[in-house]
Design a protein around this motif. Structure first.
Motif, PDB file in Angstrom:
ATOM      1  N   GLY A 199       0.809  -1.225   0.000  1.00  0.00           N
ATOM      2  CA  GLY A 199       0.000   0.000   0.000  1.00  0.00           C
ATOM      3  C   GLY A 199       0.836   1.266   0.000  1.00  0.00           C
ATOM      4  O   GLY A 199       2.065   1.206   0.037  1.00  0.00           O
ATOM      5  N   PRO A 200       0.163   2.435  -0.057  1.00  0.00           N
ATOM      6  CA  PRO A 200       0.843   3.723  -0.166  1.00  0.00           C
ATOM      7  C   PRO A 200       1.767   4.010   1.025  1.00  0.00           C
ATOM      8  O   PRO A 200       1.673   3.376   2.069  1.00  0.00           O
ATOM      9  CB  PRO A 200      -0.307   4.731  -0.178  1.00  0.00           C
ATOM     10  N   HIS A 201       2.640   4.993   0.830  1.00  0.00           N
ATOM     11  CA  HIS A 201       3.563   5.399   1.893  1.00  0.00           C
ATOM     12  C   HIS A 201       2.808   5.876   3.125  1.00  0.00           C
ATOM     13  O   HIS A 201       1.717   6.430   3.032  1.00  0.00           O
ATOM     14  CB  HIS A 201       4.441   6.551   1.406  1.00  0.00           C
ATOM     15  N   ASP A 202       3.436   5.702   4.283  1.00  0.00           N
ATOM     16  CA  ASP A 202       2.823   6.122   5.551  1.00  0.00           C
ATOM     17  C   ASP A 202       2.504   7.613   5.571  1.00  0.00           C
ATOM     18  O   ASP A 202       1.501   8.039   6.127  1.00  0.00           O
ATOM     19  CB  ASP A 202       3.763   5.803   6.721  1.00  0.00           C
ATOM     20  N   ASN A 203       3.393   8.415   4.950  1.00  0.00           N
ATOM     21  CA  ASN A 203       3.206   9.868   5.047  1.00  0.00           C
ATOM     22  C   ASN A 203       2.102  10.396   4.124  1.00  0.00           C
ATOM     23  O   ASN A 203       1.831  11.579   4.082  1.00  0.00           O
ATOM     24  CB  ASN A 203       4.524  10.600   4.779  1.00  0.00           C
ATOM     25  N   GLU A 204       1.431   9.502   3.384  1.00  0.00           N
ATOM     26  CA  GLU A 204       0.354   9.953   2.514  1.00  0.00           C
ATOM     27  C   GLU A 204      -0.926  10.215   3.276  1.00  0.00           C
ATOM     28  O   GLU A 204      -1.884  10.757   2.751  1.00  0.00           O
ATOM     29  CB  GLU A 204       0.072   8.901   1.441  1.00  0.00           C
ATOM     30  N   SER A 205      -0.970   9.811   4.494  1.00  0.00           N
ATOM     31  CA  SER A 205      -2.155  10.053   5.299  1.00  0.00           C
ATOM     32  C   SER A 205      -1.923  11.253   6.198  1.00  0.00           C
ATOM     33  O   SER A 205      -0.891  11.349   6.850  1.00  0.00           O
ATOM     34  CB  SER A 205      -2.458   8.828   6.141  1.00  0.00           C
ATOM     35  N   GLN A 206      -2.901  12.155   6.231  1.00  0.00           N
ATOM     36  CA  GLN A 206      -2.765  13.321   7.102  1.00  0.00           C
ATOM     37  C   GLN A 206      -3.367  13.045   8.471  1.00  0.00           C
ATOM     38  O   GLN A 206      -3.340  13.873   9.361  1.00  0.00           O
ATOM     39  CB  GLN A 206      -3.474  14.526   6.472  1.00  0.00           C
ATOM     40  N   HIS A 207      -3.967  11.881   8.610  1.00  0.00           N
ATOM     41  CA  HIS A 207      -4.684  11.585   9.846  1.00  0.00           C
ATOM     42  C   HIS A 207      -3.843  10.729  10.781  1.00  0.00           C
ATOM     43  O   HIS A 207      -2.896  10.098  10.372  1.00  0.00           O
ATOM     44  CB  HIS A 207      -5.976  10.855   9.532  1.00  0.00           C
ATOM     45  N   SER A 208      -4.249  10.726  12.018  1.00  0.00           N
ATOM     46  CA  SER A 208      -3.573   9.832  12.946  1.00  0.00           C
ATOM     47  C   SER A 208      -3.994   8.401  12.614  1.00  0.00           C
ATOM     48  O   SER A 208      -4.971   8.171  11.915  1.00  0.00           O
ATOM     49  CB  SER A 208      -3.943  10.175  14.375  1.00  0.00           C
TER      50      SER A 208
ATOM     51  N   MET B   1     -13.314  10.496  23.695  1.00  0.00           N
ATOM     52  CA  MET B   1     -12.519  10.154  22.523  1.00  0.00           C
ATOM     53  C   MET B   1     -13.268  10.483  21.232  1.00  0.00           C
ATOM     54  O   MET B   1     -14.480  10.353  21.168  1.00  0.00           O
ATOM     55  CB  MET B   1     -12.225   8.650  22.561  1.00  0.00           C
ATOM     56  N   ASN B   2     -12.565  10.918  20.259  1.00  0.00           N
ATOM     57  CA  ASN B   2     -13.157  11.271  18.977  1.00  0.00           C
ATOM     58  C   ASN B   2     -13.625  10.013  18.245  1.00  0.00           C
ATOM     59  O   ASN B   2     -12.878   9.076  18.068  1.00  0.00           O
ATOM     60  CB  ASN B   2     -12.083  11.995  18.148  1.00  0.00           C
ATOM     61  N   THR B   3     -14.912   9.991  17.844  1.00  0.00           N
ATOM     62  CA  THR B   3     -15.422   8.775  17.231  1.00  0.00           C
ATOM     63  C   THR B   3     -15.428   8.817  15.703  1.00  0.00           C
ATOM     64  O   THR B   3     -15.820   7.857  15.065  1.00  0.00           O
ATOM     65  CB  THR B   3     -16.866   8.489  17.679  1.00  0.00           C
ATOM     66  N   THR B   4     -15.005   9.938  15.110  1.00  0.00           N
ATOM     67  CA  THR B   4     -15.025   9.971  13.654  1.00  0.00           C
ATOM     68  C   THR B   4     -14.041   8.947  13.096  1.00  0.00           C
ATOM     69  O   THR B   4     -12.981   8.718  13.657  1.00  0.00           O
ATOM     70  CB  THR B   4     -14.626  11.354  13.105  1.00  0.00           C
ATOM     71  N   PHE B   5     -14.431   8.355  11.997  1.00  0.00           N
ATOM     72  CA  PHE B   5     -13.599   7.325  11.389  1.00  0.00           C
ATOM     73  C   PHE B   5     -12.428   7.961  10.675  1.00  0.00           C
ATOM     74  O   PHE B   5     -12.582   8.807   9.816  1.00  0.00           O
ATOM     75  CB  PHE B   5     -14.438   6.504  10.416  1.00  0.00           C
ATOM     76  N   ILE B   6     -11.272   7.567  11.065  1.00  0.00           N
ATOM     77  CA  ILE B   6     -10.076   8.165  10.474  1.00  0.00           C
ATOM     78  C   ILE B   6      -9.538   7.255   9.390  1.00  0.00           C
ATOM     79  O   ILE B   6      -9.326   6.068   9.591  1.00  0.00           O
ATOM     80  CB  ILE B   6      -9.030   8.438  11.566  1.00  0.00           C
ATOM     81  N   ARG B   7      -9.381   7.827   8.229  1.00  0.00           N
ATOM     82  CA  ARG B   7      -9.088   7.070   7.036  1.00  0.00           C
ATOM     83  C   ARG B   7      -7.593   6.906   6.817  1.00  0.00           C
ATOM     84  O   ARG B   7      -6.835   7.867   6.861  1.00  0.00           O
ATOM     85  CB  ARG B   7      -9.706   7.871   5.883  1.00  0.00           C
ATOM     86  N   LYS B   8      -7.174   5.701   6.633  1.00  0.00           N
ATOM     87  CA  LYS B   8      -5.783   5.468   6.270  1.00  0.00           C
ATOM     88  C   LYS B   8      -5.727   4.246   5.396  1.00  0.00           C
ATOM     89  O   LYS B   8      -6.415   3.276   5.647  1.00  0.00           O
ATOM     90  CB  LYS B   8      -4.932   5.258   7.523  1.00  0.00           C
ATOM     91  N   PHE B   9      -4.952   4.299   4.362  1.00  0.00           N
ATOM     92  CA  PHE B   9      -4.924   3.170   3.435  1.00  0.00           C
ATOM     93  C   PHE B   9      -3.900   2.150   3.879  1.00  0.00           C
ATOM     94  O   PHE B   9      -2.713   2.348   3.746  1.00  0.00           O
ATOM     95  CB  PHE B   9      -4.560   3.641   2.021  1.00  0.00           C
ATOM     96  N   PHE B  10      -4.393   1.061   4.388  1.00  0.00           N
ATOM     97  CA  PHE B  10      -3.479  -0.003   4.758  1.00  0.00           C
ATOM     98  C   PHE B  10      -3.507  -1.102   3.709  1.00  0.00           C
ATOM     99  O   PHE B  10      -4.485  -1.253   2.986  1.00  0.00           O
ATOM    100  CB  PHE B  10      -3.870  -0.605   6.103  1.00  0.00           C
ATOM    101  N   TYR B  11      -2.469  -1.879   3.713  1.00  0.00           N
ATOM    102  CA  TYR B  11      -2.430  -3.039   2.841  1.00  0.00           C
ATOM    103  C   TYR B  11      -3.654  -3.911   3.136  1.00  0.00           C
ATOM    104  O   TYR B  11      -3.956  -4.198   4.268  1.00  0.00           O
ATOM    105  CB  TYR B  11      -1.154  -3.842   3.078  1.00  0.00           C
ATOM    106  N   GLY B  12      -4.315  -4.330   2.092  1.00  0.00           N
ATOM    107  CA  GLY B  12      -5.496  -5.153   2.269  1.00  0.00           C
ATOM    108  C   GLY B  12      -6.697  -4.349   2.717  1.00  0.00           C
ATOM    109  O   GLY B  12      -7.698  -4.891   3.143  1.00  0.00           O
ATOM    110  N   ASP B  13      -6.622  -3.044   2.655  1.00  0.00           N
ATOM    111  CA  ASP B  13      -7.717  -2.212   3.130  1.00  0.00           C
ATOM    112  C   ASP B  13      -7.861  -1.017   2.204  1.00  0.00           C
ATOM    113  O   ASP B  13      -7.461   0.089   2.534  1.00  0.00           O
ATOM    114  CB  ASP B  13      -7.439  -1.770   4.571  1.00  0.00           C
ATOM    115  N   ILE B  14      -8.417  -1.267   1.042  1.00  0.00           N
ATOM    116  CA  ILE B  14      -8.560  -0.204   0.056  1.00  0.00           C
ATOM    117  C   ILE B  14      -9.925   0.451   0.241  1.00  0.00           C
ATOM    118  O   ILE B  14     -10.943  -0.237   0.254  1.00  0.00           O
ATOM    119  CB  ILE B  14      -8.441  -0.769  -1.375  1.00  0.00           C
ATOM    120  N   PRO B  15      -9.965   1.763   0.426  1.00  0.00           N
ATOM    121  CA  PRO B  15     -11.232   2.427   0.707  1.00  0.00           C
ATOM    122  C   PRO B  15     -12.185   2.368  -0.484  1.00  0.00           C
ATOM    123  O   PRO B  15     -11.756   2.303  -1.639  1.00  0.00           O
ATOM    124  CB  PRO B  15     -10.827   3.860   1.014  1.00  0.00           C
TER     125      PRO B  15
END
Lengths: 313, 122
Positions: A199-208, B1-15
């Protein structure tokens, strides 16, 4: 609005490494993230059978046919473990299958590349399964219980997949000139797509990193990718082959291999459905599902008829 | 705690929104096979242990599928299957009242009793 008490005690459980089980309270987003991730993982196992199934009848010996058949059967099983884990979160099997077939749910893009020669099957085992294992080993410690248990089962079986792939390439690498070329060619074509799997680089996400906080994931994309590069860069020496990356070299300071930049344009194109085999893969899946409908119907009709005939005690 | 879903693209997890288009028509399966829980005895003398679950149209098929999925590497010598709907379970919310009372009854354990050395093997 969810009571913060629930949120807090949920996070406390995660922080103290207590697994979350199906009937436990969990935030909606945790449920959704897990459903998406586990089902995509399941779809990857199922679609992953297609490029390899293509070679079962053409594998060069009875031994290789039997090995490949066993590997593909494992993948069907892995898909099942994962679908079952996702089902515990309240989504039905039908819904997941439909999401795959409509293109709403994704599977790993790596399976949208073709397996052109026999050496590709070795390269898929060594590189693709090798990359998947980096992720799967981490996921045996994921916070959702059914997912973690499924991954433990999968990891036990997966190691054979990578080893048989390497061994198959090893035979080619010690063979004729043509076999050596075929081996190198397969590595050339699978190397970059395998790196993209993380998957994409870690720094591509602005979120925690919420998935990290919830311990669904425990290592970042770049961390896993780096570990993979180090592992493969060492193993390839045994094959006497080369990785197709002129920038690949050992960095004494970082104690890691540096490597070149991935073609992200290609990555997103394949994710969006424009890879070499996207259409073919989905069509094969839909065809298998649609043409199997009468079998599912018949089995159910038979079961209903039988249950009327023989009353249970 | 903040409940909004925070998006991050992980391997095997394509939005979802990164996906492509499709014209495939959603089909509703008219007959969904029921879900079964599978229990495996790994060798003679041991209990059957929960191994996982699967879908099957009847018990016979559930056992056949369980054999193919869960015992490919000599993991079992006996299989039980039961339709998942027949399993009754405790609620996590009741875990406290059900299980905590056991915590302060240490006299139920043999180590609670101090005995002289000569009889401590008891």
């Amino acid at each position: 609005m969810v009571s913060p008490d629930f949120e807090n005690s949920f996070q406390k459980k995660i922080d103290s490494e207590i697994k979350i089980e199906p009937k436990d309270w969990m935030p909606d987003a945790y449920r959704k993230t897990n459903i998406r991730q586990i089902s995509q993982h399941a779809h990857s196992e199922v679609v992953g059978m297609l490029p390899e199934g293509n070679w079962i009848g053409r594998a060069p010996s009875l031994k290789r046919k039997a090995i490949l058949l066993a590997k593909v059967q494992d993948e069907g099983g892995h898909g099942l473990y994962l679908y079952a884990a996702a089902e515990t979160l309240g989504i039905s099997r039908d819904e997941m299958i439909n999401d795959l077939h409509t293109g709403k749910a994704k599977y790993s893009s790596i399976f949208n590349y073709p397996t052109l020669t026999w050496a590709d099957i070795g390269a898929v085992g060594w590189l693709v399964d090798g990359a998947a294992i980096m992720n799967q080993v981490m996921l045996t410690r994921t916070s959702y219980g059914p997912y973690a248990r499924g991954m433990v089962r999968i990891c036990k079986e997966e190691s054979f997949h990578q080893r048989q792939g390497f061994e198959s390439l090893l035979v080619l690498s010690r063979g004729t000139k043509e076999q050596k070329e075929m081996c190198q060619d397969a590595i050339n074509r699978w190397w970059w797509p395998a790196l993209m799997m993380f998957g994409p680089h870690d720094n591509e996400s602005q979120h925690s990193e919420q998935s990290m906080l919830w311990k669904i994931k425990r290592k970042s994309n770049d961390e896993l990718r780096q570990n993979f590069v180090v592992m493969i860069a060492e193993q390839i020496k045994t094959l006497g082959m080369k990785l197709p990356d002129p920038d690949l070299k050992w960095n004494e300071e970082r104690k890691h291999y540096d490597f070149g930049e991935i073609n992200w344009e290609e990555f997103w194109q394949v994710v969006k459905g424009n890879g070499p085999c996207n259409k073919q893969r989905l069509e094969a899946r839909r065809k298998a599902h649609d043409e199997g409908q009468w079998v599912r119907d018949a089995a159910m009709a038979y079961a209903k008829k039988e249950s009327k005939k023989t009353p249970t005690n | 705690m903040n409940t909004t879903f925070i998006r991050k693209f992980f391997y095997g997890d394509i939005p979802d929104e990164k996906g492509g288009e499709s014209s495939y028509e959603v089909k509703q399966d008219t007959t969904t096979w029921p879900l079964w829980e599978v229990f495996i005895r790994s060798k003679q003398g041991l209990d059957h242990k929960h191994a996982g679950s699967l879908h099957a149209s009847d018990a016979k098929m559930a056992i056949e599928n369980a054999r193919d999925v869960y015992t490919r590497r000599m993991e079992g010598v006996s299989i039980w299957v039961v339709e998942s709907k027949y399993i009754h379970a405790t609620n996590p919310e009741e875990a406290g009242e059900l299980f905590e009372p056991a915590e302060d009854k240490i006299y139920r354990h043999p180590t609670f009793y101090q005995l002289p050395d000569e009889v401590n093997k008891m």
